[in-house]
Design an enzyme around this catalytic site. Sequence first.
Site, PDB file in Angstrom:
ATOM      1  N   HIS A   1      16.179  23.188  -3.266  1.00 38.90           N
ATOM      2  CA  HIS A   1      17.288  24.129  -3.146  1.00 38.90           C
ATOM      3  C   HIS A   1      17.083  25.118  -2.001  1.00 38.90           C
ATOM      4  CE1 HIS A   1      18.282  22.349  -6.988  1.00 38.90           C
ATOM      5  NE2 HIS A   1      19.516  22.754  -6.756  1.00 38.90           N
TER       6      HIS A   1
ATOM      7  N   GLU B   1      17.184   9.708   2.176  1.00 42.79           N
ATOM      8  CA  GLU B   1      18.116  10.816   2.355  1.00 42.79           C
ATOM      9  C   GLU B   1      19.424  10.546   1.617  1.00 42.79           C
ATOM     10  OE1 GLU B   1      18.417  13.100   6.242  1.00 42.79           O
ATOM     11  OE2 GLU B   1      20.215  11.830   6.302  1.00 42.79           O
TER      12      GLU B   1
ATOM     13  N   CYS C   1      26.534  15.429  10.963  1.00 40.80           N
ATOM     14  CA  CYS C   1      25.258  15.994  10.506  1.00 40.80           C
ATOM     15  C   CYS C   1      24.927  17.315  11.194  1.00 40.80           C
ATOM     16  CB  CYS C   1      24.118  14.993  10.718  1.00 40.80           C
ATOM     17  SG  CYS C   1      24.267  13.541   9.655  1.00 40.80           S
TER      18      CYS C   1
END
Length: 123
Positions: A69, A112, A26
């Site tokens: 985005h 998530e 991550c």
Amino acid sequence: MPPIYTIAVAGDFSAAHRLPGHPGPCAAMHGHNFQVTAEICAESLINGMVADFLDVRTAMDAIFADLDHACLNDVPTLDPPTAEVLAGYILAKLKERLDDGRVRVTAVTVVESRGLAATCREA
């Protein structure tokens, strides 16, 4: 004690982030299709509703417009841009838009990835 009515409204957006200092993958830039569910409650109903689902969805979409985005690391108030911090951010923004003394936003859950979710709940 009067009943408390709760509605849940869901929406989604796509964004990228990285978690600097994270010991795993991550730490690298990656993206998610975040799914967000907001819980709104009230002790009384107007026209049989806690709130109009469309009004809640419109408020959520306005918040998502700044996140969709985007790189979440570029949003200063999302530091670090974890699902937990994101849930708290969205909760605070929804409360600004929807809380009116009768209606209260009480929780936001951010999914998530499948099976991985974080919730920020009003204390």
